[in-house]
Design an enzyme around this catalytic site. Structure first.
Site, PDB file in Angstrom:
ATOM      1  N   HIS A 275       0.814  -1.234  -0.190  1.00 61.28           N
ATOM      2  CA  HIS A 275       0.518   0.323   0.213  1.00 61.28           C
ATOM      3  C   HIS A 275       0.694   1.672  -0.310  1.00 61.28           C
ATOM      4  O   HIS A 275       0.245   2.297  -0.116  1.00 61.28           O
ATOM      5  CB  HIS A 275      -0.510  -0.268   1.549  1.00 61.28           C
ATOM      6  CG  HIS A 275      -1.362   1.042   1.494  1.00 61.28           C
ATOM      7  ND1 HIS A 275      -3.111   1.432   0.435  1.00 61.28           N
ATOM      8  CD2 HIS A 275      -1.866   2.264   2.114  1.00 61.28           C
ATOM      9  CE1 HIS A 275      -3.401   2.063   0.103  1.00 61.28           C
ATOM     10  NE2 HIS A 275      -2.748   3.109   2.010  1.00 61.28           N
ATOM     11  N   CYS A 276       1.987   0.956   0.680  1.00 68.27           N
ATOM     12  CA  CYS A 276       2.930   2.190   0.153  1.00 68.27           C
ATOM     13  C   CYS A 276       3.611   2.602  -0.916  1.00 68.27           C
ATOM     14  O   CYS A 276       3.574   4.008  -0.948  1.00 68.27           O
ATOM     15  CB  CYS A 276       3.858   2.055   1.751  1.00 68.27           C
ATOM     16  SG  CYS A 276       3.401   2.176   3.451  1.00 68.27           S
ATOM     17  N   ILE A 277       4.631   2.400  -1.584  1.00 67.42           N
ATOM     18  CA  ILE A 277       5.791   2.281  -1.679  1.00 67.42           C
ATOM     19  C   ILE A 277       5.205   2.573  -3.128  1.00 67.42           C
ATOM     20  O   ILE A 277       5.802   3.437  -3.857  1.00 67.42           O
ATOM     21  CB  ILE A 277       6.909   0.592  -1.950  1.00 67.42           C
ATOM     22  CG1 ILE A 277       7.840   0.831  -0.449  1.00 67.42           C
ATOM     23  CG2 ILE A 277       7.888   1.696  -2.710  1.00 67.42           C
ATOM     24  CD1 ILE A 277       7.972   1.716   0.532  1.00 67.42           C
TER      25      ILE A 277
ATOM     26  N   ASP B 199       2.579   6.989  -2.032  1.00 72.48           N
ATOM     27  CA  ASP B 199       2.927   7.874  -1.699  1.00 72.48           C
ATOM     28  C   ASP B 199       3.952   8.211  -1.584  1.00 72.48           C
ATOM     29  O   ASP B 199       3.433   9.507  -1.629  1.00 72.48           O
ATOM     30  CB  ASP B 199       3.239   6.621  -0.161  1.00 72.48           C
ATOM     31  CG  ASP B 199       2.691   6.470   0.752  1.00 72.48           C
ATOM     32  OD1 ASP B 199       1.517   5.716   0.701  1.00 72.48           O
ATOM     33  OD2 ASP B 199       3.507   5.705   1.766  1.00 72.48           O
TER      34      ASP B 199
END
Length: 440
Positions: free
Chosen positions: A276-278, A281
Site C-alpha cells: 500500500h505504501c511504496i 505514497d
C-alpha cells in the site's frame, strides 16, 4: 491552572497511567497491530471499522491477517477489547487513532475520501479533552488543511479543547525482526501542547517516540522514507533491464557490490512494486509539489520504471516462448506467488496481478499458486475467479511455464525446477544457469 489547561493535563495523566480509553479506527494491517499493542499494555481499547465481517471475526477471536495469530486476538478480547461498527462510541474514548487507506484515484492523484469520510463520521461524537492522531500516509498539510477545519467546525479549539497529532504508521507486514513496539514512532503536533499529548499517547506502547516540530514535518518524514525506497527500487529495476540486455546477472552484481563496507545499500529488483505504501505514497508528494510550481523528476521517473516492470516480465516470457517456437496465446502459465511480498497474504498493489492480467489479455490461461492466498480475493480493480493450485509434480508438468513472482520461503524450489517445463524467475531465486530457467 485554567479549565482548558486542565483538559490537556488530565488527558496526559490518564495516558501516562494507562487508564485512558483508546479508540482505533480502521482494523487492517496498521490498525489491528496497534489494537493488540495497546491492549497488551493494559489500555481499554475500542476498535472501529465499517466492515462488519472484520468485527464479527474479531468478536469470534479469529484473525483475517495471515501474520497475526488468533490467540493474540483472543487475549485482547478477553482483556476488554471491543470491536464495533458503531461510531457513536467514539464519545466514550479519550484518544482516536485513524488508520485508514489513502490510495490514488484513477488519475494517480491523492484520494483522501477514506480519511475525510472517517473524520466526518467521527465529528458528531467528538468532545473536549480528546486527542485525534492520524496515521494514514498523506501529503504535508493534510492534518492542518483537512482535519483541523473540520474539528474546529465543532466549536473545539485545537491545542486547548481538543488535541491533534500526526504520527505515520511504519508497519512492515510479516517482518519478524521489528514489531509495533520496537519500531520508533515519529510524532508531530499541531501545537506544542498537542505534541505533548501525542507523546503521552504513544509513550507507554512504543519503545522510542521521535518528536518533530509539526504535523507537516511528520507527514513529509513518512513520504521521504517511502520515496527513498521507491527511487532505489526503480534504479535497480532499470539496472536489471540493462544487465539482462548485456547478458549479466544483476543479482551477482548486487552481491558483489554489497561487499563494499561503506556507501552502498543493496536493493533488489522484481516484477514491479507492491504494497500500500511504496507504489502510492511518492505520488502524494508529486501532487502536492505542483502547488509550489515544483516538478518531482526522480519520483516520477522511478514510478514509470516500476510501473513498466510487469510489462517487461511479460515480454521476457513471450521471448522465451518464441525461442522455443511456442505460441504465448493458448498456453497455460502458473503464477507462483501473488501476494505483494514474501511470506504475507497482503495483495495490495501486487505487481503479480498485473502480470497475470497482461498474460490473460494475450490469450494465456493463467492460474496461480500461493500458500498465503488460498482464494483470489475481491479487489476493486482486478478480478480472477481462481483458487490456489497445489504444487504437485503432475501439476507443475501440466503448465507450459511457471513464473516466479513472489518468492515465498515455503515454495518447494527444487521440485519446481525438477518438474516445471519452463521457469521464469523474476526474483533471482535460481542463480545457476539452467536450460529451463529464464531470468526476468
Amino acid at each position: 491552572m485554567n479549565e482548558r489547561a486542565e483538559l490537556a493535563a488530565s488527558l496526559i495523566a490518564k495516558l501516562n497511567k494507562g487508564s485512558a480509553r483508546i479508540g482505533i479506527v480502521g482494523l487492517g494491517y496498521v490498525g489491528l497491530p496497534l489494537v493488540l499493542r495497546f491492549s497488551e499494555v493494559g489500555y481499554p481499547v475500542v476498535g472501529f471499522d465499517i466492515d462488519q465481517g472484520k468485527v464479527d471475526a474479531l468478536l469470534e477471536k479469529r484473525s483475517y491477517i495471515d501474520h497475526i495469530a488468533a490467540d493474540k486476538i483472543g487475549r485482547a478480547i478477553d482483556g476488554g477489547f471491543l470491536p464495533t461498527t458503531d461510531f457513536s462510541l467514539a464519545t466514550d474514548v479519550d484518544a482516536l487513532i485513524v488508520c485508514v487507506p489513502t490510495p490514488l484515484d484513477r488519475h494517480r492523484e491523492p484520494d483522501l475520501s477514506f480519511v475525510i469520510g472517517t473524520v466526518e463520521s467521527l465529528l458528531p461524537h467528538i468532545r473536549p479533552g480528546q486527542v485525534l492522531s492520524l496515521e494514514s500516509t498523506t501529503y504535508p498539510g493534510t492534518t492542518d488543511e483537512e482535519l483541523l477545519p473540520r474539528i474546529s467546525s465543532r466549536g473545539l479549539k485545537v491545542g486547548t479543547d481538543f488535541f491533534l497529532v500526526y504520527s505515520p504508521e511504519r508497519e512492515d507486514p510479516g517482518n519478524k525482526n521489528f514489531t509495533t513496539r520496537t519500531i520508533p514512532k515519529v510524532c508531530g503536533g499541531y501545537t506544542p501542547t498537542c505534541l505533548d499529548v501525542g507523546l503521552a499517547l504513544y509513550g507507554r506502547v512504543i519503545d522510542k517516540v521521535v518528536p518533530v516540530s509539526s504535523t507537516r514535518a511528520a507527514e513529509l518524514t513518512k513520504l521521504l522514507e517511502n520515496i527513498q525506497r521507491a527511487v532505489n527500487i526503480g534504479l535497480v529495476n532499470e539496472m536489471k533491464i540493462i544487465a539482462d540486455r548485456m547478458g549479466i546477472d544483476i543479482h551477482e552484481v548486487i552481491d558483489a557490490a554489497s561487499t563494499k563496507p561503506f556507501g552502498f545499500t543493496p536493493y533488489y529488483p522484481g516484477p514491479g512494486l507492491g504494497g500500500h505504501c511504496i507504489p502510492i505514497d511518492p505520488f502524494y508528494l508529486t501532487w502536492k509539489a505542483r502547488e509550489y510550481s515544483l516538478n518531482t523528476h526522480f519520483i516520477e521517473l522511478a514510478g514509470e520504471i516500476n510501473r513498466d516492470m510487469p510489462a517487461w516480465v511479460v515480454s521476457k516470457i513471450a521471448d522465451a516462448f518464441n525461442a522455443r517456437e511456442k505460441s504465448l496465446k493458448g498456453s497455460r502459465i502458473l503464477a507462483l506467488g501473488i501476494a505483494y511480498k514474501r511470506d504475507v497474504d497482503d495483495m495490495r498493489e501486487s505487481p503479480s496481478v498485473l502480470v497475470m492480467e497482461q498474460l490473460r489479455d494475450k490469450g494465456v490461461s493463467v492460474d496461480y499458486s500461493d500458500p498465503n492466498v488460498p482464494v483470489f480475493p475481491k479487489m476493486r480493480e482486478h478480478k480472477f475467479d481462481l483458487k490456489s493450485v497445489d504444487l504437485t509434480p503432475e501439476t507443475l508438468r501440466s503448465y507450459d511455464a511457471v513464473v516466479l513472482l513472489t518468492d515465498h520461503t515455503t515454495f518447494p524450489y527444487e521440485a519446481i525446477l525438477e518438474h516445471a517445463r519452463l521457469v521464469i524467475d523474476t526474483r533471482g531465486k535460481y542463480r545457476q544457469a539452467h536450460e529451463r530457467v529464464v531470468k526476468a
